[in-house]
Design a protein around this motif. Sequence first.
Motif, PDB file in Angstrom:
ATOM      1  N   PHE A  68       0.430   5.429   0.700  1.00 35.64           N
ATOM      2  CA  PHE A  68      -0.345   6.633   1.911  1.00 35.64           C
ATOM      3  C   PHE A  68      -0.317   7.417   0.416  1.00 35.64           C
ATOM      4  N   GLN A  69      -1.124   8.301   0.057  1.00 40.78           N
ATOM      5  CA  GLN A  69      -0.981   9.409  -0.492  1.00 40.78           C
ATOM      6  C   GLN A  69       0.278   9.877   0.724  1.00 40.78           C
ATOM      7  N   SER A  70       0.469  10.428   1.530  1.00 42.92           N
ATOM      8  CA  SER A  70       1.818  10.515   1.783  1.00 42.92           C
ATOM      9  C   SER A  70       2.935  10.061   2.147  1.00 42.92           C
TER      10      SER A  70
ATOM     11  N   LEU B 158      11.777  -2.787   7.331  1.00 39.72           N
ATOM     12  CA  LEU B 158      10.114  -2.844   8.234  1.00 39.72           C
ATOM     13  C   LEU B 158      10.050  -3.905   7.332  1.00 39.72           C
ATOM     14  N   PRO B 159       9.514  -4.376   6.539  1.00 36.17           N
ATOM     15  CA  PRO B 159       8.290  -5.219   6.627  1.00 36.17           C
ATOM     16  C   PRO B 159       8.616  -6.958   6.173  1.00 36.17           C
TER      17      PRO B 159
ATOM     18  N   LEU C 217      12.173   6.486  10.786  1.00 38.61           N
ATOM     19  CA  LEU C 217      12.921   5.826  10.532  1.00 38.61           C
ATOM     20  C   LEU C 217      13.911   5.921   9.397  1.00 38.61           C
TER      21      LEU C 217
ATOM     22  N   ARG D 103       8.602   0.806   0.120  1.00 39.12           N
ATOM     23  CA  ARG D 103       8.278   0.413   0.432  1.00 39.12           C
ATOM     24  C   ARG D 103       7.164  -0.886   0.667  1.00 39.12           C
TER      25      ARG D 103
ATOM     26  N   GLY E 124       3.538   7.940   3.575  1.00 38.69           N
ATOM     27  CA  GLY E 124       3.336   6.804   5.415  1.00 38.69           C
ATOM     28  C   GLY E 124       4.556   6.168   5.697  1.00 38.69           C
ATOM     29  N   LEU E 125       5.424   7.085   5.666  1.00 39.06           N
ATOM     30  CA  LEU E 125       6.886   6.581   6.142  1.00 39.06           C
ATOM     31  C   LEU E 125       7.009   6.832   6.985  1.00 39.06           C
ATOM     32  N   LEU E 126       7.497   6.052   8.399  1.00 40.42           N
ATOM     33  CA  LEU E 126       7.838   6.005   9.550  1.00 40.42           C
ATOM     34  C   LEU E 126       8.864   7.051   9.612  1.00 40.42           C
ATOM     35  N   SER E 127       8.477   8.192  10.418  1.00 40.91           N
ATOM     36  CA  SER E 127       9.542   9.842  10.569  1.00 40.91           C
ATOM     37  C   SER E 127      10.402   9.110  11.202  1.00 40.91           C
TER      38      SER E 127
ATOM     39  N   GLU F 284      15.614   2.118   6.806  1.00 42.59           N
ATOM     40  CA  GLU F 284      15.219   1.060   7.906  1.00 42.59           C
ATOM     41  C   GLU F 284      13.583   1.273   7.465  1.00 42.59           C
TER      42      GLU F 284
ATOM     43  N   VAL G 213       1.048  -1.073  -0.244  1.00 42.84           N
ATOM     44  CA  VAL G 213       0.086   0.105   0.247  1.00 42.84           C
ATOM     45  C   VAL G 213       0.809   0.837   0.142  1.00 42.84           C
TER      46      VAL G 213
END
Lengths: 379, 258
Positions: B88-90, B105-106, B97, B154, B92-95, B101, B86
């Motif tokens: 996401f619009q923005s 992650l997955p 990491l 990702r 959705g990266l973990l800020s 990373e 997936v």
Amino acid sequence: MGTSSQTADIVLHQHQHIYEIALTGDWLIDAESKDTGSIVSAIGQLPAGSRLLFTTAELGRWDSVLVTEIITILEVAHQTGVLVDRSSLPEAIQGLLKLVYTAPEGAEIKSPIQAASWIDSIRQTLASVSNDLSALLEFVGLLVMTVYDLLRGNSHFRRVDLWLQIQECGPAALPIVTLISLLVGLILAFVGAVQLSLFGAEIYIANLVSLGMTREMGGLMTAIIMSGRTGAAYAAQLGTMRVNDEIDALKTMNLEPLAFLVIPRMTALILIMPLLCLYADLMGIIGGAMVSITLFDISVTEYVDRTINAVQMKDFVIGFIKCAVFGILIALAGCLRGMQCGRSASAVGDAATSAVVTSIVFIVVADSVMTLICNRLGV
Amino acid sequence: MNQAVISVRNLSMAYGEVLIQRDLNFTINRGDIFVIMGGSGCGKSTLLRHLIGLQAPAQGEIFYGGASLLAAGPQARQQLLRKNGVLFQSGGLLSSLTLAENVALPLTESTRLAAKKIRDIVAYKLALVGLAGFEDYYPAQLSGGMQKRAGLARAMALDPDILFFDEPSAGLDPITAKHLDDLILRLRDSLSATVVIVTHELASIFAIGSNAIFLDADSKTLIASGSPHELLASSSDPKIIQFLTRGNHQAADKGVNA
């Protein structure tokens, strides 16, 4: 028309059955505004069916100020049934009015906020309190299930996140905890000294400070510092992650946000709080010593001796347990508010504020209950 | 070959009491670039959230292959959704990491690959989206377009069968958006994935969409489906023609300029 500004003016004339509004001068936002109230009320009293037109030959520069005045006049005229000839207005204004009066396509306009009566607002407040409580219970339930899953190895978090969180809420908080606890120790010593010196019993400052810090103030001050420092940070971090779709992204990667984000944060705070509390106790006692030794002629050995006599193991244990409970409550409030956060910047601010308020309420209530229990048990 | 990967049957979506869309029926076939289109606020992104299991429908069923997403228990559900990626619009990266990373992650969480292998895969995925060398950057240090591409890397980390995009070109300039479209096409071809896109970007819809549905906000349901070009050529619904021509042509004179 020159660049020097001319005063705006509006005059209502009557020629037989036709009324005429003459607009002259410059109508600008940054110029002195012209009060049109009398004209508007005059139009409101015209007989229905009379005709109104504008003369704008001497109109200078204009902006939104004039357009809003004309809209007001048009609306009053519409209500009183006065027919307005708009074609006498400058073309640019006619264009703007056309845009204003074009209804948005296919939209039924609903007022987003309905004014509530005070009974409604009380009912809403009560409903939101009971919603909050059930949300809290649900959150605790989910956490218990998550911990169960973690213990069975069905879900997990990154060990490095836990260490980062411990670093963030432990060592990084030491300076502020040092400062506040030293000062609280100082204050306790001063307040006590004023009373005790009436009896010449300044030596008991040590008892007062050490008991006060270990049983009560050390834990309480640590908890209040940490709710502002860490609880609010948790709420803001998790809230921002929700706004940025990060939490949804975790879910789609098969990572449980509660396990991945909330558990390391809560664990870190719960582990660190009692240690910080011990440290705060020590700092407070040192603060008290500074006052006693410099101002009240008590020697270091005397102070240490009195402190050792006054404080028993159980006092430390009570402070320790209290602080552990505070840690759980702060972490719970911060994470709950963060996970509940809406999807806007202001929602993140609200989440942080409400995390601090919630945890301070929790802390004070829990502290009263625990003090009462200790008192009843005689410890 | 028309093998259904996702079928939606009688789906109704609602937020509490507020109905968003009702009675949706459609099928997404293997290899499709499936466009969910419609005006702003008609429930496109909500539909996407339903498809990837983030929201539960008010009514109806979603099937992955033959298996129902709603009837499945937690374990089976994870299995069904495991092959989804997936974006996401923005992004959705973990800020907190770095890019590496984030992409890893997955992989670290759902596989038992060795650290070295994961590093290789991360470098490969970042290279695929043109971000080789940006491994150690944090998302906030990148432009919006780069964040989206990193999000795509990702999303592709586990070699998904189905890639979901929520408004991939929103907020990107036309050239960057075009590059992203090309990237999606190329990835679809070389990974033989199915792509589901929520968008109202006409250029993208016509450039890459092979099948589409049109959600209508007024009647709160799906009013057309088919390939975007066919819809433009053969639809008689003025709403669809207006949408696909930016409101420039009415239904009457379509075909002249289409």
